[in-house]
Scaffold this motif. Structure first.
Motif, mmCIF file in Angstrom:
data_model
loop_
_atom_site.group_PDB
_atom_site.id
_atom_site.type_symbol
_atom_site.label_atom_id
_atom_site.label_comp_id
_atom_site.label_asym_id
_atom_site.label_seq_id
_atom_site.Cartn_x
_atom_site.Cartn_y
_atom_site.Cartn_z
ATOM 1 N N ARG A 73 45.130 25.368 26.231
ATOM 2 C CA ARG A 73 43.782 25.115 26.760
ATOM 3 C C ARG A 73 43.782 24.156 27.932
ATOM 4 N NH1 ARG A 73 41.146 24.010 21.152
ATOM 5 N NH2 ARG A 73 41.763 25.964 20.208
ATOM 6 N N ARG A 74 44.497 23.054 27.808
ATOM 7 C CA ARG A 74 44.563 22.056 28.884
ATOM 8 C C ARG A 74 45.919 22.136 29.570
ATOM 9 N NH1 ARG A 74 43.835 16.436 27.064
ATOM 10 N NH2 ARG A 74 44.101 16.124 29.276
ATOM 11 N N LEU A 75 45.973 22.850 30.675
ATOM 12 C CA LEU A 75 47.239 23.005 31.394
ATOM 13 C C LEU A 75 47.722 21.691 31.987
ATOM 14 C CD1 LEU A 75 46.686 26.423 33.205
ATOM 15 C CD2 LEU A 75 47.978 25.977 31.118
ATOM 16 N N ASP A 76 46.805 20.755 32.230
ATOM 17 C CA ASP A 76 47.213 19.467 32.804
ATOM 18 C C ASP A 76 47.935 18.583 31.795
ATOM 19 O OD1 ASP A 76 44.863 19.133 31.309
ATOM 20 O OD2 ASP A 76 44.167 17.467 32.549
ATOM 21 N N ALA A 77 47.911 18.933 30.518
ATOM 22 C CA ALA A 77 48.557 18.126 29.477
ATOM 23 C C ALA A 77 49.976 18.605 29.164
ATOM 24 C CB ALA A 77 47.713 18.150 28.205
ATOM 25 N N LEU A 78 50.471 19.574 29.913
ATOM 26 C CA LEU A 78 51.817 20.086 29.660
ATOM 27 C C LEU A 78 52.880 19.109 30.163
ATOM 28 C CD1 LEU A 78 51.295 23.804 30.684
ATOM 29 C CD2 LEU A 78 51.731 22.949 28.386
ATOM 30 N N PRO A 79 54.040 19.065 29.489
ATOM 31 C CA PRO A 79 55.119 18.178 29.954
ATOM 32 C C PRO A 79 55.724 18.695 31.261
ATOM 33 C CG PRO A 79 55.866 19.531 28.129
ATOM 34 C CD PRO A 79 54.399 19.784 28.277
ATOM 35 N N ALA A 80 56.502 17.868 31.906
ATOM 36 C CA ALA A 80 57.105 18.217 33.196
ATOM 37 C C ALA A 80 58.070 19.395 33.085
ATOM 38 C CB ALA A 80 57.824 17.004 33.771
ATOM 39 N N ALA A 81 58.644 19.620 31.911
ATOM 40 C CA ALA A 81 59.604 20.718 31.726
ATOM 41 C C ALA A 81 58.935 22.084 31.711
ATOM 42 C CB ALA A 81 60.367 20.516 30.414
ATOM 43 N N VAL A 82 57.604 22.109 31.652
ATOM 44 C CA VAL A 82 56.868 23.358 31.498
ATOM 45 C C VAL A 82 55.935 23.567 32.691
ATOM 46 C CG1 VAL A 82 55.264 24.629 30.026
ATOM 47 C CG2 VAL A 82 56.935 23.101 28.990
ATOM 48 N N GLU A 83 56.000 24.757 33.265
ATOM 49 C CA GLU A 83 55.087 25.137 34.346
ATOM 50 C C GLU A 83 53.850 25.777 33.715
ATOM 51 O OE1 GLU A 83 54.902 28.412 37.959
ATOM 52 O OE2 GLU A 83 56.844 27.859 37.123
ATOM 53 N N GLY A 84 52.688 25.165 33.869
ATOM 54 C CA GLY A 84 51.455 25.678 33.284
ATOM 55 C C GLY A 84 50.918 26.862 34.064
ATOM 56 N N VAL A 85 50.668 27.968 33.358
ATOM 57 C CA VAL A 85 50.169 29.191 33.990
ATOM 58 C C VAL A 85 49.131 29.842 33.085
ATOM 59 C CG1 VAL A 85 52.319 29.642 35.254
ATOM 60 C CG2 VAL A 85 52.015 30.598 32.984
ATOM 61 N N PRO A 86 48.280 30.715 33.651
ATOM 62 C CA PRO A 86 47.358 31.487 32.815
ATOM 63 C C PRO A 86 48.137 32.429 31.889
ATOM 64 C CG PRO A 86 46.720 31.607 35.132
ATOM 65 C CD PRO A 86 48.060 30.940 35.073
ATOM 66 N N LEU A 87 47.539 32.781 30.771
ATOM 67 C CA LEU A 87 48.210 33.608 29.767
ATOM 68 C C LEU A 87 48.693 34.943 30.333
ATOM 69 C CD1 LEU A 87 49.092 33.934 26.835
ATOM 70 C CD2 LEU A 87 46.826 34.853 26.334
ATOM 71 N N GLU A 88 47.887 35.593 31.162
ATOM 72 C CA GLU A 88 48.268 36.890 31.724
ATOM 73 C C GLU A 88 49.549 36.779 32.552
ATOM 74 O OE1 GLU A 88 45.193 35.485 32.205
ATOM 75 O OE2 GLU A 88 44.175 36.635 30.628
ATOM 76 N N ARG A 89 49.652 35.707 33.335
ATOM 77 C CA ARG A 89 50.860 35.501 34.145
ATOM 78 C C ARG A 89 52.060 35.204 33.261
ATOM 79 N NH1 ARG A 89 51.903 30.707 38.495
ATOM 80 N NH2 ARG A 89 54.114 31.122 38.725
ATOM 81 N N LEU A 90 51.845 34.391 32.221
ATOM 82 C CA LEU A 90 52.930 34.067 31.293
ATOM 83 C C LEU A 90 53.498 35.344 30.678
ATOM 84 C CD1 LEU A 90 53.230 31.241 28.788
ATOM 85 C CD2 LEU A 90 53.408 33.542 27.921
ATOM 86 N N LEU A 91 52.628 36.218 30.215
ATOM 87 C CA LEU A 91 53.082 37.466 29.574
ATOM 88 C C LEU A 91 53.753 38.394 30.566
ATOM 89 C CD1 LEU A 91 50.057 38.095 27.199
ATOM 90 C CD2 LEU A 91 52.306 37.195 26.599
ATOM 91 N N ALA A 92 53.277 38.409 31.803
ATOM 92 C CA ALA A 92 53.859 39.302 32.808
ATOM 93 C C ALA A 92 55.228 38.841 33.289
ATOM 94 C CB ALA A 92 52.898 39.417 34.001
ATOM 95 N N GLU A 93 55.449 37.534 33.386
ATOM 96 C CA GLU A 93 56.673 37.007 33.990
ATOM 97 C C GLU A 93 57.751 36.587 33.000
ATOM 98 O OE1 GLU A 93 55.856 33.950 36.884
ATOM 99 O OE2 GLU A 93 54.253 35.134 37.808
ATOM 100 N N SER A 94 57.422 36.494 31.715
ATOM 101 C CA SER A 94 58.375 35.974 30.729
ATOM 102 C C SER A 94 59.300 37.058 30.207
ATOM 103 C CB SER A 94 57.636 35.340 29.558
ATOM 104 O OG SER A 94 56.893 34.230 29.990
ATOM 105 N N ASP A 95 60.575 36.686 30.042
ATOM 106 C CA ASP A 95 61.549 37.572 29.396
ATOM 107 C C ASP A 95 61.498 37.386 27.885
ATOM 108 O OD1 ASP A 95 62.872 38.649 31.834
ATOM 109 O OD2 ASP A 95 63.382 36.538 32.129
ATOM 110 N N PHE A 96 61.163 36.171 27.443
ATOM 111 C CA PHE A 96 61.019 35.836 26.030
ATOM 112 C C PHE A 96 59.694 35.092 25.876
ATOM 113 C CE2 PHE A 96 65.526 35.759 27.013
ATOM 114 C CZ PHE A 96 66.056 36.607 26.057
ATOM 115 N N VAL A 97 58.945 35.386 24.816
ATOM 116 C CA VAL A 97 57.681 34.706 24.557
ATOM 117 C C VAL A 97 57.718 34.113 23.154
ATOM 118 C CG1 VAL A 97 55.174 34.948 24.328
ATOM 119 C CG2 VAL A 97 56.395 36.241 26.089
ATOM 120 N N VAL A 98 57.364 32.830 23.065
ATOM 121 C CA VAL A 98 57.285 32.129 21.786
ATOM 122 C C VAL A 98 55.834 31.713 21.560
ATOM 123 C CG1 VAL A 98 58.050 30.094 20.498
ATOM 124 C CG2 VAL A 98 59.639 31.265 22.032
ATOM 125 N N VAL A 99 55.319 32.007 20.376
ATOM 126 C CA VAL A 99 53.931 31.652 20.043
ATOM 127 C C VAL A 99 53.953 30.558 19.008
ATOM 128 C CG1 VAL A 99 51.743 32.493 19.169
ATOM 129 C CG2 VAL A 99 53.190 33.994 20.506
#
Length: 99
Positions: A73-99
């Protein structure tokens, strides 16, 4: 089993290769190994980056040289190791997805 290890086990077909080595000749195991996916340089998508997701992101980024995308929900609260993106982009660009 730690999540980082689980990603490698699934990507490299360890379980299938182990079963075929125990039951069949080497040629069958070799064909399963040829279908394995290399995880280095791949993209991991994490939906809901909590404490476990943060630890997994660090392991995959630092230890496996993976690109890590995250959505919450809050992309600004993500750690530096993670690039915050909208869900649609995450699903389109990821080779592996963890929920």
């Amino acid at each position: 089993m730690p999540l980082g290890m689980a990603i490698m086990v699934l990507a490299r077909n360890f379980r299938t290769i182990d079963r075929s080595l125990r039951a069949d000749p080497w040629d069958t195991a070799r064909s399963h190994a040829a279908q394995a996916v290399e995880v280095n340089g791949k993209t991991l998508g994490i939906v809901g980056v909590g404490h476990i997701g943060k630890a997994l992101a660090k392991i995959c980024r630092d230890g496996l040289s993976m690109r890590v995308l995250g959505h919450q929900r809050r992309l600004d609260a993500l750690p530096a190791a993670v690039e915050g993106v909208p869900l649609e982009r995450l699903l389109a660009e990821s080779d592996f997805v963890v929920v």
